[in-house]
Write a protein that holds these residues in place. Structure first.
Motif, mmCIF file in Angstrom:
data_model
loop_
_atom_site.group_PDB
_atom_site.id
_atom_site.type_symbol
_atom_site.label_atom_id
_atom_site.label_comp_id
_atom_site.label_asym_id
_atom_site.label_seq_id
_atom_site.Cartn_x
_atom_site.Cartn_y
_atom_site.Cartn_z
ATOM 1 N N HIS A 246 0.822 -1.222 0.000
ATOM 2 C CA HIS A 246 0.000 0.000 0.000
ATOM 3 C C HIS A 246 0.852 1.267 0.000
ATOM 4 O O HIS A 246 0.320 2.363 -0.152
ATOM 5 C CB HIS A 246 -0.954 0.000 1.193
ATOM 6 C CG HIS A 246 -0.281 -0.167 2.518
ATOM 7 N ND1 HIS A 246 0.472 0.807 3.117
ATOM 8 C CD2 HIS A 246 -0.249 -1.226 3.360
ATOM 9 C CE1 HIS A 246 0.941 0.368 4.258
ATOM 10 N NE2 HIS A 246 0.526 -0.869 4.446
ATOM 11 N N ASP A 247 2.192 1.129 0.180
ATOM 12 C CA ASP A 247 3.070 2.301 0.118
ATOM 13 C C ASP A 247 3.598 2.567 -1.292
ATOM 14 O O ASP A 247 4.248 3.586 -1.532
ATOM 15 C CB ASP A 247 4.269 2.119 1.061
ATOM 16 C CG ASP A 247 3.883 2.276 2.526
ATOM 17 O OD1 ASP A 247 2.948 3.046 2.799
ATOM 18 O OD2 ASP A 247 4.499 1.617 3.380
ATOM 19 N N ARG A 249 3.489 3.808 -4.946
ATOM 20 C CA ARG A 249 2.714 4.756 -5.750
ATOM 21 C C ARG A 249 2.913 4.423 -7.233
ATOM 22 O O ARG A 249 4.032 4.113 -7.655
ATOM 23 C CB ARG A 249 3.168 6.205 -5.492
ATOM 24 C CG ARG A 249 2.815 6.707 -4.081
ATOM 25 C CD ARG A 249 3.957 6.517 -3.129
ATOM 26 N NE ARG A 249 3.661 6.939 -1.756
ATOM 27 C CZ ARG A 249 3.948 8.111 -1.251
ATOM 28 N NH1 ARG A 249 4.520 9.037 -2.007
ATOM 29 N NH2 ARG A 249 3.683 8.388 0.004
ATOM 30 N N ALA A 251 2.232 5.704 -11.323
ATOM 31 C CA ALA A 251 1.985 6.874 -12.172
ATOM 32 C C ALA A 251 2.162 6.475 -13.633
ATOM 33 O O ALA A 251 2.825 5.488 -13.952
ATOM 34 C CB ALA A 251 2.947 8.001 -11.809
ATOM 35 N N GLU A 260 8.061 14.369 -3.350
ATOM 36 C CA GLU A 260 8.676 13.074 -3.096
ATOM 37 C C GLU A 260 10.098 12.977 -3.627
ATOM 38 O O GLU A 260 10.785 11.984 -3.380
ATOM 39 C CB GLU A 260 7.832 11.964 -3.738
ATOM 40 C CG GLU A 260 6.433 11.855 -3.171
ATOM 41 C CD GLU A 260 5.632 10.763 -3.854
ATOM 42 O OE1 GLU A 260 6.255 9.885 -4.481
ATOM 43 O OE2 GLU A 260 4.397 10.773 -3.766
ATOM 44 N N THR A 298 1.014 -4.244 -5.695
ATOM 45 C CA THR A 298 0.665 -3.029 -4.968
ATOM 46 C C THR A 298 -0.827 -3.034 -4.686
ATOM 47 O O THR A 298 -1.607 -3.714 -5.370
ATOM 48 C CB THR A 298 1.045 -1.771 -5.782
ATOM 49 O OG1 THR A 298 0.738 -0.610 -5.016
ATOM 50 C CG2 THR A 298 0.277 -1.703 -7.083
ATOM 51 N N ILE A 300 -3.981 -0.333 -4.189
ATOM 52 C CA ILE A 300 -4.418 1.049 -4.342
ATOM 53 C C ILE A 300 -5.929 1.108 -4.164
ATOM 54 O O ILE A 300 -6.604 0.073 -4.123
ATOM 55 C CB ILE A 300 -4.011 1.629 -5.723
ATOM 56 C CG1 ILE A 300 -4.629 0.801 -6.861
ATOM 57 C CG2 ILE A 300 -2.493 1.672 -5.862
ATOM 58 C CD1 ILE A 300 -4.314 1.354 -8.251
ATOM 59 N N GLU A 304 -8.116 5.525 -7.178
ATOM 60 C CA GLU A 304 -6.817 5.623 -7.847
ATOM 61 C C GLU A 304 -6.789 4.742 -9.083
ATOM 62 O O GLU A 304 -6.251 5.140 -10.132
ATOM 63 C CB GLU A 304 -5.707 5.218 -6.871
ATOM 64 C CG GLU A 304 -5.475 6.219 -5.749
ATOM 65 C CD GLU A 304 -4.540 5.692 -4.696
ATOM 66 O OE1 GLU A 304 -3.790 6.495 -4.107
ATOM 67 O OE2 GLU A 304 -4.542 4.457 -4.436
ATOM 68 N N HIS A 319 6.981 3.579 -7.474
ATOM 69 C CA HIS A 319 7.943 4.173 -6.541
ATOM 70 C C HIS A 319 7.397 3.992 -5.131
ATOM 71 O O HIS A 319 6.195 4.100 -4.902
ATOM 72 C CB HIS A 319 8.119 5.667 -6.823
ATOM 73 C CG HIS A 319 8.763 6.423 -5.685
ATOM 74 N ND1 HIS A 319 10.080 6.261 -5.342
ATOM 75 C CD2 HIS A 319 8.242 7.330 -4.815
ATOM 76 C CE1 HIS A 319 10.358 7.056 -4.311
ATOM 77 N NE2 HIS A 319 9.253 7.710 -3.971
ATOM 78 N N ALA A 320 8.287 3.678 -4.182
ATOM 79 C CA ALA A 320 7.913 3.647 -2.768
ATOM 80 C C ALA A 320 8.961 4.421 -1.985
ATOM 81 O O ALA A 320 10.162 4.191 -2.150
ATOM 82 C CB ALA A 320 7.816 2.215 -2.265
#
Length: 332
Positions: A246-247, A249, A251, A260, A298, A300, A304, A319-320
């Motif tokens: 869950h951390d 991200r 894109a 970030e 992941t 989300i 999202e 990315h985390a």
């Protein structure tokens, strides 16, 4: 308080406990969490006096009980299997310890009735164990253990034989029960969710040692090493860094948001979406690291996922910002 110091226990060449030190505060609910063979049940049984330590001491409420018999340690013990007296009613089962101690009849009646109300078995006094569900039998076992008003309650995988829904219900009930009776409680479990759900403190055990002990949030957010992080919740591996799914991200473009860009972490990883799974309020995205071929996952939100419009075969950038480097002893 329960204090175990320098506890060692060997079975032949196997070290079940390897110089274990632990303090369990009075009134707390502490979970001993670890895989099979980690030493958690041996530690619990040593506190109970059911195992004799090769070396070390056990103190309960300041008293050295290392060589004291289980019957004189003032503990209640609940096993995974109910160990009920099949020929006795629920009332008789719960009253058994009080009768052995020759308590007055009126005191026994009141204590048993009060406990059966607390554990939600107020209308079941005259039933026999065979007439109860698994969850009800375990509640009866807990009431029986509490009947003698022990200083310490020890629970050895108490819900392990029950199905997932009943386990979840009993976890909630156990937490409420503890908040009501405030008896010092030690719970052995291999279920990470169970430990996180009910415990004030968690001691993560591995190979006869305690890897880390602390509040659930502390262990989850600041694990001492990769074992703790991997065992206490799901992880994904990105560029040699273990992170919580869950951390991560996602894109459509490789550029990190300005907020970030100064954060340490995994770096930006070009990835391919392998599968998108909708799980109620959240979405699990299974991805492949384009550079290494490693698979990772992941989690989300549905919002999202809708914004990104993800489908299998899409290229995204992951990315985390936090994690524990694989093989490291301290958080990255």
């Amino acid at each position: 308080m329960i204090t175990v110091t320098g506890a060692r226990k060997n079975y032949g060449d196997f070290a079940a406990l390897d110089d274990v030190d632990i303090e369990i505060p009075s009134g707390s609910l502490t979970a001993l969490l670890g895989p099979s063979g980690s030493g958690k049940s041996t530690l619990l049984r040593s506190i109970a006096g059911l195992e004799t330590l090769d070396h070390g001491t056990v103190r309960i409420a300041g008293k050295d009980v290392t060589d004291v018999t289980p019957q004189k340690r003032d503990i209640g013990f609940v096993f995974q299997h109910y160990a009920a007296f099949k020929h006795m009613t629920v009332r008789e089962n719960v009253a058994f310890g009080l009768k052995i101690r020759k308590r007055p009849k009126a005191e026994i009646t009141k204590r048993v009735d009060d406990l059966l109300e607390i554990v939600g078995l107020g209308g079941f006094q005259n039933r026999y164990p065979a007439q109860l569900s698994g969850g009800q039998r375990q509640r009866m076992a807990l009431a029986r253990a509490l009947a003698v008003d022990p200083q310490v309650l020890l629970l050895d995988e108490p819900f392990g034989a029950l199905d997932a829904k009943v386990r979840a219900d009993l976890r909630t009930w156990l937490r409420r029960l503890h908040d009501e009776v405030h008896v010092t409680t030690v719970l052995v479990t291999h279920d990470q969710e169970e430990a996180l759900d009910v415990a004030d403190r968690i001691a993560v055990m591995n190979a006869g040692r305690i890897e880390q002990i602390g509040a659930p949030d502390e262990l989850y957010d600041r694990p001492a090493n990769t074992f703790v992080m991997s065992f206490l919740g799901t992880v994904s591996k990105l560029n040699g860094v273990l992170v919580r799914p869950h951390d991560i991200r996602l894109a459509r473009q490789p550029e990190l948001p300005a907020a970030e860009q100064g954060e340490a972490g995994t770096g930006v990883i070009r990835s391919t979406v392998e599968r998108v799974v909708r799980l109620g309020f959240e979405v699990r995205v299974e991805l492949r690291n384009d550079a290494t071929g490693e698979l990772f996952t992941t989690q989300i939100t549905r919002g999202e996922a809708q914004d990104l419009g993800l489908v299998a075969g899409d290229t995204v950038y992951a990315h985390a910002p936090i994690g524990v480097r694989d093989g490291a002893d301290t958080p990255a």
